[in-house]
Design a protein around this motif. Structure first.
Motif, PDB file in Angstrom:
ATOM      1  N   GLU A   1       0.794  -1.224   0.000  1.00 52.06           N
ATOM      2  CA  GLU A   1       0.000   0.000   0.000  1.00 52.06           C
ATOM      3  C   GLU A   1       0.830   1.278   0.000  1.00 52.06           C
ATOM      4  O   GLU A   1       0.322   2.338  -0.345  1.00 52.06           O
ATOM      5  N   VAL A   2       2.106   1.181   0.403  1.00 50.27           N
ATOM      6  CA  VAL A   2       2.939   2.376   0.392  1.00 50.27           C
ATOM      7  C   VAL A   2       3.172   2.831  -1.047  1.00 50.27           C
ATOM      8  O   VAL A   2       3.116   4.021  -1.357  1.00 50.27           O
ATOM      9  N   CYS A   3       3.399   1.899  -1.962  1.00 51.26           N
ATOM     10  CA  CYS A   3       3.610   2.270  -3.359  1.00 51.26           C
ATOM     11  C   CYS A   3       2.292   2.408  -4.121  1.00 51.26           C
ATOM     12  O   CYS A   3       2.151   3.271  -4.976  1.00 51.26           O
ATOM     13  N   HIS A   4       1.327   1.533  -3.835  1.00 49.93           N
ATOM     14  CA  HIS A   4       0.140   1.453  -4.695  1.00 49.93           C
ATOM     15  C   HIS A   4      -1.045   2.274  -4.195  1.00 49.93           C
ATOM     16  O   HIS A   4      -1.972   2.516  -4.968  1.00 49.93           O
ATOM     17  N   GLY A   5      -1.081   2.639  -2.923  1.00 49.18           N
ATOM     18  CA  GLY A   5      -2.239   3.345  -2.379  1.00 49.18           C
ATOM     19  C   GLY A   5      -3.019   2.430  -1.460  1.00 49.18           C
ATOM     20  O   GLY A   5      -2.790   1.225  -1.425  1.00 49.18           O
ATOM     21  N   SER A   6      -3.972   3.021  -0.716  1.00 50.63           N
ATOM     22  CA  SER A   6      -4.574   2.254   0.377  1.00 50.63           C
ATOM     23  C   SER A   6      -5.704   1.343  -0.104  1.00 50.63           C
ATOM     24  O   SER A   6      -6.433   1.648  -1.047  1.00 50.63           O
ATOM     25  N   TYR A   7      -5.803   0.228   0.581  1.00 50.00           N
ATOM     26  CA  TYR A   7      -6.824  -0.793   0.342  1.00 50.00           C
ATOM     27  C   TYR A   7      -8.221  -0.189   0.379  1.00 50.00           C
ATOM     28  O   TYR A   7      -9.086  -0.523  -0.441  1.00 50.00           O
TER      29      TYR A   7
ATOM     30  N   PRO B   1      -3.903   4.137  -8.723  1.00 51.43           N
ATOM     31  CA  PRO B   1      -3.063   4.606  -9.831  1.00 51.43           C
ATOM     32  C   PRO B   1      -1.836   3.715 -10.008  1.00 51.43           C
ATOM     33  O   PRO B   1      -1.243   3.261  -9.031  1.00 51.43           O
ATOM     34  N   VAL B   2      -1.475   3.449 -11.250  1.00 47.89           N
ATOM     35  CA  VAL B   2      -0.284   2.649 -11.543  1.00 47.89           C
ATOM     36  C   VAL B   2       0.898   3.592 -11.679  1.00 47.89           C
ATOM     37  O   VAL B   2       0.814   4.613 -12.358  1.00 47.89           O
TER      38      VAL B   2
ATOM     39  N   GLY C   1       7.318   4.849 -15.161  1.00 48.16           N
ATOM     40  CA  GLY C   1       8.519   5.602 -15.511  1.00 48.16           C
ATOM     41  C   GLY C   1       9.269   6.135 -14.320  1.00 48.16           C
ATOM     42  O   GLY C   1       9.631   5.394 -13.398  1.00 48.16           O
ATOM     43  N   ASP C   2       9.479   7.457 -14.325  1.00 49.71           N
ATOM     44  CA  ASP C   2      10.302   8.098 -13.324  1.00 49.71           C
ATOM     45  C   ASP C   2       9.715   7.969 -11.915  1.00 49.71           C
ATOM     46  O   ASP C   2      10.443   7.943 -10.934  1.00 49.71           O
ATOM     47  N   GLU C   3       8.389   7.859 -11.827  1.00 46.46           N
ATOM     48  CA  GLU C   3       7.752   7.684 -10.511  1.00 46.46           C
ATOM     49  C   GLU C   3       8.276   6.433  -9.817  1.00 46.46           C
ATOM     50  O   GLU C   3       8.451   6.417  -8.599  1.00 46.46           O
ATOM     51  N   ILE C   4       8.509   5.379 -10.607  1.00 47.01           N
ATOM     52  CA  ILE C   4       9.004   4.122 -10.038  1.00 47.01           C
ATOM     53  C   ILE C   4      10.399   4.332  -9.469  1.00 47.01           C
ATOM     54  O   ILE C   4      10.685   3.974  -8.328  1.00 47.01           O
ATOM     55  N   SER C   5      11.275   4.974 -10.261  1.00 45.93           N
ATOM     56  CA  SER C   5      12.639   5.218  -9.777  1.00 45.93           C
ATOM     57  C   SER C   5      12.626   6.067  -8.510  1.00 45.93           C
ATOM     58  O   SER C   5      13.407   5.836  -7.590  1.00 45.93           O
ATOM     59  N   GLN C   6      11.729   7.041  -8.461  1.00 46.03           N
ATOM     60  CA  GLN C   6      11.642   7.879  -7.261  1.00 46.03           C
ATOM     61  C   GLN C   6      11.258   7.051  -6.039  1.00 46.03           C
ATOM     62  O   GLN C   6      11.791   7.258  -4.943  1.00 46.03           O
ATOM     63  N   LEU C   7      10.344   6.098  -6.239  1.00 46.93           N
ATOM     64  CA  LEU C   7       9.966   5.217  -5.123  1.00 46.93           C
ATOM     65  C   LEU C   7      11.154   4.370  -4.685  1.00 46.93           C
ATOM     66  O   LEU C   7      11.391   4.188  -3.491  1.00 46.93           O
TER      67      LEU C   7
END
Lengths: 267, 182
Positions: free
Chosen positions: B88-94, B109-110, B113-119
């Motif tokens: 849930e930290v990356c994908h959002g709350s249940y 939200p999926v 790109g750059d959002e993944i690297s930032q995570l």
């Protein structure tokens, strides 16, 4: 239609019994509470919580934060904001970054409470860094809370099992408790105009789930458990040789939040 | 005190006492009427609030809540080095995804790109010195891309399966018959 009529005539009693049974069962379904959501069907994370039906549990909860394990990722802050929809600029829990330089000067920062993680190193410090670490902060759940003593309307209180909670319907937003808290964990929610703070996720714990921040911590830097259970991890930490301390012990609030590896610089 | 100086008229005292009694009794009943029923049940607070606080709905679940439906990811995630990372930290709350009656109420939200690297860099960025090194693999960014001789514009997720970052690396090594650490 004719068939149905015949069937009814054949066995009126059975038909009425079925209809009555169906009605009663249907109305019972409305009365008996169903498990609210799928979350509740997942195995409980705190053993024995769903059998605790009394007003106060028989457990003695403590929270342990391991400073030597915290990587400052801010997962706890993200989880906390999601669980409580905390307004921007207010934090129920946050992560501080401590930097101690070779002149023993201490620098503390916490950009956006650690919610966005720590992306940039701190720059512009005059001397080389000697030591640096992260310190997560949250409610200390004091044995002797200052906040409950100053509340003029009985809105904040300590439960029989040690949780300090805020009754939103009673709170008048006078901020006495915000000033009284030695750990600055309280704030006035700008939307509800009532005092708010970390509750160690009382609603999750009572349903058998770990606090949101404990549940998401990737390095188990946050631990939560029952001190009455001598097999629990928190019991072992607090009863075996570890560097364990509480924040501001001189204030005499006797927090139930303990820190592993706490340095004297941390306030 | 001289007997003459004491007043024989005490009507003013009686009036005062009656007024005090009226205020006291009135105040008592007003307090009874205005305070909540369960006030003072366990202490100086509204006892019913404990039940209210208990019944607040959960927004976040646990990783197991997500794996009730997302089985393929579960098999990858539970054996990988990222098994302690919360979905849930990356994908959002249940709570934003599944409603009270187990129905889907929204799409999370999926990250792309750059959002993944930032995570990824929230935990793995080497420039943040405060991180205890023994817990976690640290990489410099973009030095790591240069060292691995890949395009410097690559995202982390182009080489690393985010749910088990070493899965593809292990598989590639096996295919190439490369020893560990090469």
């Amino acid at each position: 239609m004719e068939d149905i009529r015949q069937e009814i005539d054949q066995d009126r009693r059975a038909f009425i019994r079925k209809v009555l049974g169906g009605t009663i069962a249907g109305s019972l379904l409305l009365v008996i509470p169903m498990p609210a959501s799928a979350v509740l069907r997942v195995a409980e994370q705190i053993p024995g919580m769903q059998e605790e039906t009394e007003v106060f549990t028989k457990k003695r909860f403590v929270f342990v934060v391991d400073i030597t394990a915290c990587i400052g990722c801010g997962s706890c802050c993200v989880a906390d904001k999601a669980e409580y929809n905390v307004p921007d600029g207010n934090y129920r829990t946050w992560v501080e970054r401590y930097i101690i330089d070779d002149h023993d000067d201490v620098y503390v920062d916490s950009p956006n409470g650690g919610l966005d993680g720590y992306i940039q190193p701190r720059e512009g410090l005059p001397h080389p860094t000697r030591d640096t670490f992260f310190v997560p902060k949250l409610c200390n759940m004091c044995e002797k809370p200052s906040c409950t003593q100053v509340c003029p309307v009985g809105a904040t209180y300590k439960t029989g099992d040690g949780f300090v909670l805020v009754d939103k319907t009673r709170c008048v937003g006078c901020s006495y408790c915000v000033q009284a808290c030695p750990y600055s964990v309280r704030f006035i929610n700008p939307e509800t105009r009532t005092a708010e703070k970390c509750t160690w996720c009382y609603h999750r714990v009572r349903k058998g789930y770990l606090p949101a921040c404990v549940s998401v911590c990737p390095t188990q830097a946050r631990k939560f458990g029952d001190l009455n259970d001598t097999n629990s991890e928190v019991w072992k930490i607090l009863h075996e040789p570890h560097v364990v301390s509480v924040l501001k012990p001189d204030m005499g609030n006797q927090p139930a939040l303990h820190y592993v590896g706490l340095r004297r610089e941390v306030v | 005190m001289h007997k003459e100086s004491r007043s024989r008229y005490n009507a003013h005292l009686i009036k005062l006492i009656i007024a005090l009694v009226v205020v006291g009794v009135g105040g008592y009943f007003a307090k009874q009427a205005l305070s909540p029923d369960t006030m003072g049940q366990y202490g100086h607070y509204r006892g019913a609030d404990i039940e209210d606080q208990k019944n607040i709905a959960l927004k976040l679940g646990t990783n197991d809540s997500c794996f009730q439906c997302h089985q393929p990811i579960r098999t990858i995630h539970k054996d990988g080095v990222h098994k302690t990372v919360s979905c849930e930290v990356c994908h959002g709350s249940y709570g934003n995804h599944i409603g009270d009656n187990d129905e889907k109420i929204g799409t999370l939200p999926v990250k792309r790109g750059d959002e993944i690297s930032q995570l990824c860099l929230r935990c793995h960025n080497k420039v943040i010195q405060a991180r205890p090194r023994e817990f976690i693999k640290m990489v410099g960014y973009p030095e790591h891309l240069e060292q691995m001789q890949v395009n410097p514009t690559h995202n982390c997720s182009q080489c690393h399966m985010v749910h088990d970052p070493l899965l593809w690396i292990r598989q590639a090594r096996e295919m190439m018959r490369m020893p560990e650490g090469a």
